[in-house]
Write an enzyme that holds these catalytic residues in place. Structure first.
Site, PDB file in Angstrom:
ATOM      1  N   TRP A 326      64.247   7.468 -46.661  1.00  0.00           N
ATOM      2  CA  TRP A 326      63.719   8.779 -46.550  1.00  0.00           C
ATOM      3  C   TRP A 326      63.705   9.736 -46.131  1.00  0.00           C
ATOM      4  CZ3 TRP A 326      65.602  12.823 -50.618  1.00  0.00           C
ATOM      5  CH2 TRP A 326      64.503  12.650 -51.385  1.00  0.00           C
ATOM      6  N   ASP A 327      61.993   9.146 -46.902  1.00  0.00           N
ATOM      7  CA  ASP A 327      60.832   9.964 -45.985  1.00  0.00           C
ATOM      8  C   ASP A 327      60.902  10.635 -44.581  1.00  0.00           C
ATOM      9  OD1 ASP A 327      60.249   8.300 -48.663  1.00  0.00           O
ATOM     10  OD2 ASP A 327      58.314   7.922 -48.641  1.00  0.00           O
ATOM     11  N   GLU A 468      63.656  10.224 -59.580  1.00  0.00           N
ATOM     12  CA  GLU A 468      63.823   7.988 -59.842  1.00  0.00           C
ATOM     13  C   GLU A 468      63.257   7.518 -61.327  1.00  0.00           C
ATOM     14  OE1 GLU A 468      61.289   6.002 -56.786  1.00  0.00           O
ATOM     15  OE2 GLU A 468      62.719   6.107 -55.119  1.00  0.00           O
ATOM     16  N   LYS A 580      60.696  13.000 -62.096  1.00  0.00           N
ATOM     17  CA  LYS A 580      59.469  12.369 -61.588  1.00  0.00           C
ATOM     18  C   LYS A 580      59.254  13.265 -60.061  1.00  0.00           C
ATOM     19  CE  LYS A 580      57.578   8.610 -58.354  1.00  0.00           C
ATOM     20  NZ  LYS A 580      58.062   7.524 -57.773  1.00  0.00           N
ATOM     21  N   GLN A 581      60.325  13.818 -59.361  1.00  0.00           N
ATOM     22  CA  GLN A 581      59.992  14.939 -58.401  1.00  0.00           C
ATOM     23  C   GLN A 581      60.998  15.509 -58.100  1.00  0.00           C
ATOM     24  OE1 GLN A 581      60.802  10.838 -56.398  1.00  0.00           O
ATOM     25  NE2 GLN A 581      61.259  12.003 -54.647  1.00  0.00           N
TER      26      GLN A 581
HETATM   27  C1  BGC Z   1      59.357   8.049 -53.838  1.00  0.00           C
HETATM   28  C2  BGC Z   1      60.977   8.273 -53.111  1.00  0.00           C
HETATM   29  C3  BGC Z   1      60.007   7.731 -51.949  1.00  0.00           C
HETATM   30  C4  BGC Z   1      59.253   6.369 -51.817  1.00  0.00           C
HETATM   31  C5  BGC Z   1      58.268   6.254 -50.427  1.00  0.00           C
HETATM   32  C6  BGC Z   1      58.639   6.770 -53.981  1.00  0.00           C
HETATM   33  O1  BGC Z   1      58.045   7.173 -55.006  1.00  0.00           O
HETATM   34  O2  BGC Z   1      60.402   8.511 -55.477  1.00  0.00           O
HETATM   35  O3  BGC Z   1      60.886   9.020 -53.053  1.00  0.00           O
HETATM   36  O4  BGC Z   1      60.920   7.943 -50.911  1.00  0.00           O
HETATM   37  O5  BGC Z   1      58.414   6.918 -52.586  1.00  0.00           O
HETATM   38  O6  BGC Z   1      57.794   7.663 -50.624  1.00  0.00           O
END
Ligand code: BGC
Length: 727
Positions: A326-327, A468, A580-581
């Site tokens: 999704w980045d 996540e 996490k984010q």
């Molecule tokens: C993140 C995801 C991201 C992926 C690739 C993961 O560590 O939690 O949101 O899409 O890394 O960058």
């Protein structure tokens, strides 16, 4: 002084991986890690090819690294001089990130005098199959030099080897390597040719997995001996006879000469910068970090293709299986929309063209519509595995649910498609297949809805949101909001498609519209809490507030191993409020107009201290929301963190025992969005481009161009004033 160059003086072996990322060059077709020419596989060199994937045995499927055509080293008076084996007198590397030129300069003291090796390389922006290299040797004595340069077939792989039937040889004076990938037998051909500006003797040899030129000459003190080297790479995916093409490519480049090739390469970069450079007055660090980030985005943009996307780690290697996440839509797309809309189209076309893969994935889970791959490779194949992290204690794979449960990915695709159409005014992607993509994503969410009879509402259970660390939660607000968005957009688009004549024949429009509208209307969204202690805060998912409220520091102190994974069933964060984010913050950033500033602020302040920022995607979302709250100074450190993700490095390199190092293009994209949409406040109001600046105190002025609906504008913001001029 802002000179578009970053440098590293001295040699430190522990920085090999870091510098490989920081000094990366690329042209969208390939990425070449910023490693030294003499490095072999253990030092992580890579010519990473975009969109070519392979699986070796039971290993993870990942992109292919081509045989290393940059391979070179020196032998002086019969002794080998290369790093790190021979300690240099001086050594430095630099990257000209205006033009994507990597340079190294190393001097060694030999028994008879000093010898200096200078190399320069670029991945041609004009001829994307070609790499140009210039190798210069000079000594202060009559050195007996052998320059060894060729193609190393023992490539660095995380889950390889991917190349079989390796054929090494030569054609006339050129070197040629041909090899086939295991799974699909895609031929990869690498050709090499050299051109010496001095008299010498040359031999060709195949040895130790390498095909090499051995060039012999004796130096005169004070003179420089220049060798130009061309590397051409073609694959069976793009042409019938890659070997012939690769050879023709290097011959053509040699014929044209190094200076000329460099000139046209630079011209291509100048053209890119003309539309994308951001000038920042008052803050050199911000200007450097931001433009360096844009350099990375340009270097990995698939301009040569019509339907390719960008992997989460760019073209820096095989981390994250070289897959698209999704980045791209949520973090990188805006940069291309505003500076290079053609590439934005390519990125979105990739999603439309991989719809079949997404439909297959949904069907595998017994769901309708299109469930896009969490880690998407060619054809929409999901490379994400059921066991995506390795436990540090047992060495065993851990069951993770990213692939099964991160359902917000399909909405990101829809979001990107409409963002493209709305920003560019180009509706061509919303032809029949585009409409299908949107409708199939909506059908997917519709099939996920659970009907709560007692409340007459719909819920979505058992998902993973952007955070996540908390797997399999119910009613993740971000996911529900994005699902609602998808359902609404699909209903709208069905109406429009009928009028435009792009409605695919297989759909019963009226029935779908009814379903999608009802789904969107009744889909439950957590609301800002009314009472203390969480007044104004939106609960990230059902039951989040009941989890242990503890600091990030405390959770970090509970780690028993530095590489331990924080999430999953037994992770240190899984049963706490540590995330996490950005999650709710991502939602509020996308739909900020639906909430009061007070709510945005309360949520920012609640969630930020609970965020580990364990993903490089996190800081940018906090930065952007802080701008929307009207607090650019609060945004600034998060902006800088995002912009410096690769310049500074230091991001996580391990998830459990899985290597996740590489570049961070999503962070680069988020830095751009913060600068342009946040600080400068570029937005569209009633079909017109507007700017509403809110600069942090150390930025006095910003200047840049943006495309909007086919027109290019120059934007200048200074203090609270902004000016947009059509060009
Ligand atoms: C993140 C995801 C991201 C992926 C690739 C993961 O560590 O939690 O949101 O899409 O890394 O960058």
């Amino acid at each position: 002084m802002f000179d578009w160059t970053i440098r590293e003086e001295g040699y430190a072996e522990e920085n090999v991986s870091l510098l490989g990322n920081r000094y990366l060059i690329g042209n969208g077709y390939m990425g070449i890690r910023g490693t030294l020419e003499e490095y072999e596989a253990d030092k992580l060199p890579a010519i990473n090819l975009a969109g070519i994937y392979d699986r070796a045995g039971d290993g993870w499927r990942e992109p292919v690294n081509a045989p290393n055509g940059c391979f070179s080293y020196l032998r002086v008076d019969g002794e080998i001089y290369r790093l790190p084996d021979k300690t240099p007198l001086s050594h430095g590397i630099e990257l000209d990130y205006r033009y994507g030129i990597f340079k190294r300069r190393t001097t060694w003291r030999t028994a008879r005098g000093n010898i200096t090796l200078v190399t320069q390389r670029f991945a041609s922006m004009h001829k994307v199959n070609a790499i140009g290299m210039r190798i210069s040797v000079s000594a202060d004595f009559h050195a007996d030099v052998e320059l060894v340069t060729g193609i190393d077939c023992k490539v660095w792989d995380l889950n390889g080897p991917h190349l079989e039937h390796v054929r090494m040889g030569e054609k006339e004076e050129n070197l040629l390597v041909q090899a086939d990938t295991h799974e699909q037998g895609i031929e990869i051909a690498v050709a090499e040719t050299v051109f010496m500006h001095y008299p010498m003797e040359m031999k060709q040899t195949v040895k130790d997995g390498k095909t090499i030129h051995r060039i012999f000459f004796i130096t005169k003190p004070g003179e420089t001996y220049i060798t130009d080297k061309w590397i051409g790479i073609y694959t069976g995916k793009e042409c019938e006879s890659p070997a012939e093409q690769a050879l023709a490519c290097v011959m053509e480049m040699r014929e044209g000469g190094y200076e000329r090739a460099m000139r046209v390469h630079k011209k291509c970069w100048d053209e890119l910068w003309k539309h994308s450079e951001v000038t920042v007055k008052g803050d050199g660090a911000a200007m450097e970090a931001l433009n360096y980030s844009l350099y990375h985005l340009h270097s990995i943009a698939p301009r040569h293709s019509e339907n390719l996307s960008i992997p989460a780690r760019g073209l820096s290697g095989q981390t994250y299986k070289g897959a698209v996440f999704w980045d791209t839509e949520m973090f990188m797309l805006d940069f291309f929309l505003m500076t290079d809309p053609g590439t934005a189209k390519t990125l979105m076309k990739y999603r439309i063209d991989t719809l079949a893969g997404a439909k297959e994935k949904a069907a595998q889970y017994g769901l309708d519509g299109a469930f896009y791959a969490w880690e998407s490779q060619e054809g929409g194949y999901d490379a994400c595995t059921d066991y995506n992290v390795t436990d540090v204690f047992t060495g065993r794979p851990m069951r993770t649910y990213f692939k099964d449960k991160q359902v917000h990915i399909s909405a990101a695709v829809v979001y990107g498609l409409f963002r493209y159409a709305e920003w560019t005014g180009d509706e061509s992607l919303l032809d029949e297949n585009g409409v299908r993509t949107v409708v199939e994503c909506a059908r997917f969410y519709y099939s996920l809805l659970l009907h709560r009879l007692t409340k007459d509402c719909f819920e979505i259970h058992d998902v993973i949101g952007p955070d996540e660390y908390h797997e399999r939660v119910n009613n993740n607000g971000y996911t529900n909001r994005m699902a609602k968005y998808t359902l609404e957009k699909a209903a709208e688009e069905l109406e429009k498609a009928e009028a435009k004549g792009t409605l695919p024949g297989e759909y019963d429009k009226d029935e779908l519209i009814l379903k999608f509208r009802e789904g969107a209307e009744k889909l439950y969204l957590p609301k800002p809490e009314k009472d203390n202690p969480h007044k104004g805060v939106i609960e990230q998912f059902d039951g989040y507030f009941a989890m242990e409220d503890v600091s990030v520091e405390e959770v970090r102190n509970r780690l028993l191993h530095e590489k331990e994974y924080w999430g999953g069933a037994n992770g240190v964060a899984s049963h706490t409020q540590i995330i996490k984010q950005a999650d709710v913050v991502t939602w509020l950033n996308l739909f900020s107009e639906e909430y009061t500033k007070e709510v945005l602020k309360v949520n920012w302040e609640f969630y930020e201290p609970r965020t580990e920022h364990g993903s490089s995607l996190s800081a940018g979302m906090y930065a952007m929301l802080a701008c929307k709250i009207g607090e650019p100074d609060k945004a600034y450190p998060f902006f800088l963190k995002s912009a410096m993700a690769d310049l500074k490095g230091g991001g996580k390199e391990w998830a459990g025992l899985v290597y996740i190092g590489g570049t961070h293009p999503a962070a680069a994209g988020a830095a751009y969005m913060t600068a342009v949409e946040g600080f400068a406040g570029i937005a569209v109001k009633e079909g017109r481009l507007v700017c509403n600046p809110s600069l942090p105190s150390n930025i006095q002025e910003m200047r840049f161009h943006v495309f909007y609906r086919g027109q290019e504008y120059e934007v200048t913001v200074c203090g609270e004033k902004g000016q947009i001029t059509a060009l």
